[in-house]
Write a protein that holds these residues in place. Structure first.
Motif, short mmCIF file in Angstrom:
data_model
loop_
_atom_site.label_atom_id
_atom_site.label_comp_id
_atom_site.label_asym_id
_atom_site.label_seq_id
_atom_site.Cartn_x
_atom_site.Cartn_y
_atom_site.Cartn_z
N ASN A 80 0.87 -1.17 0.00
CA ASN A 80 0.00 0.00 0.00
C ASN A 80 0.91 1.22 0.00
O ASN A 80 1.63 1.47 0.99
CB ASN A 80 -0.88 -0.01 1.25
CG ASN A 80 -1.75 1.22 1.36
OD1 ASN A 80 -1.39 2.31 0.94
ND2 ASN A 80 -2.91 1.05 1.97
N PRO A 81 0.94 2.00 -1.09
CA PRO A 81 1.87 3.13 -1.16
C PRO A 81 1.74 4.12 0.01
O PRO A 81 2.75 4.64 0.49
CB PRO A 81 1.51 3.79 -2.49
CG PRO A 81 0.98 2.66 -3.32
CD PRO A 81 0.22 1.80 -2.35
N GLU A 82 0.53 4.36 0.48
CA GLU A 82 0.37 5.29 1.60
C GLU A 82 1.05 4.75 2.86
O GLU A 82 1.70 5.51 3.59
CB GLU A 82 -1.11 5.59 1.86
CG GLU A 82 -1.71 6.45 0.77
CD GLU A 82 -3.09 6.99 1.11
OE1 GLU A 82 -3.31 7.43 2.26
OE2 GLU A 82 -3.94 6.98 0.20
N GLU A 83 0.96 3.45 3.09
CA GLU A 83 1.62 2.84 4.26
C GLU A 83 3.14 2.88 4.10
O GLU A 83 3.86 3.13 5.06
CB GLU A 83 1.13 1.41 4.47
CG GLU A 83 -0.32 1.32 4.89
CD GLU A 83 -0.61 2.03 6.20
OE1 GLU A 83 0.21 1.95 7.14
OE2 GLU A 83 -1.66 2.71 6.28
N VAL A 84 3.62 2.61 2.89
CA VAL A 84 5.06 2.65 2.64
C VAL A 84 5.61 4.05 2.95
O VAL A 84 6.61 4.20 3.64
CB VAL A 84 5.38 2.27 1.17
CG1 VAL A 84 6.82 2.61 0.80
CG2 VAL A 84 5.11 0.79 0.94
N ILE A 85 4.93 5.06 2.45
CA ILE A 85 5.39 6.43 2.68
C ILE A 85 5.34 6.76 4.16
O ILE A 85 6.28 7.37 4.70
CB ILE A 85 4.58 7.45 1.85
CG1 ILE A 85 4.78 7.21 0.35
CG2 ILE A 85 4.94 8.89 2.23
CD1 ILE A 85 6.20 7.33 -0.16
#
Length: 183
Positions: free
Chosen positions: A61-66
């Motif tokens: 999940n890109p938001e979690e990665v960021i």
């Protein structure tokens, strides 16, 4: 959008436009270039071109990665996919006063003007054809290429017309990013 040496940028979509953005961010000296794509072959190109962090968006999940690697958010984000959900993510991952640039042609976005933009002074911009002045931009790119800092030739592969089918097969297989066929 011009990232500097202290900035972090997230780029969504590693087609020719996204990869050119990786090269541009590297030339600008961005401290961190985080990229997302659904194809491992394109992520490999991104790493070769200077991305510092590469993620398969089908697996994370890109938001979690960021949130994990840049808890305050990124300075800039760029969406080249044109997928509305991706464009929304490009806004959500920004730090306060960050800027999202959308170059993909997509559908309607669902953003809350107050919470997604105004409350944190975030900016969203559209971009067409690089939004550059060709008389200035092209000589700059040639200079960067001559210095070995903008290897755009790695984005393309030239085929003879008789090899048109091979060009298409290589493109579909992810072996080449931008096939050019000579007539």
């Amino acid at each position: 959008m011009r990232p500097s040496k202290d900035d972090t940028i997230a780029i969504f979509g590693m087609g020719p436009v996204g990869l050119a953005a990786v090269l541009g961010a590297k030339v600008a000296g961005a401290k961190r270039i985080i990229v997302f794509d659904r194809k491992e072959s394109k992520l490999a190109f991104a790493k070769e071109f200077g991305a510092t962090d590469c993620y398969n968006s089908l697996q994370v999940n890109p938001e979690e990665v960021i949130k994990d690697i840049e808890p305050g958010g990124v300075d800039f984000s760029l969406d080249t996919t044109g997928v509305p959900a991706v464009a929304e993510t490009a806004v959500h991952i920004l730090r306060p006063a960050g800027e999202a640039v959308l170059v993909g042609i997509g559908g309607d976005l669902k953003l809350n003007m107050m919470t997604d933009l105004v409350a944190e002074s975030k900016k969203v911009a559209g971009l067409v054809e690089g939004d550059a002045i060709p008389q200035k931009f092209i000589p700059e790119m040639i200079k960067y290429y001559q210095e070995g800092r903008f290897a755009f030739d790695k984005l393309i592969k030239v085929y003879d017309f008789k090899d048109l089918n091979q060009a298409m097969d290589d493109f579909k297989a992810g072996k080449v990013l931008k096939p050019i066929v000579k007539m």
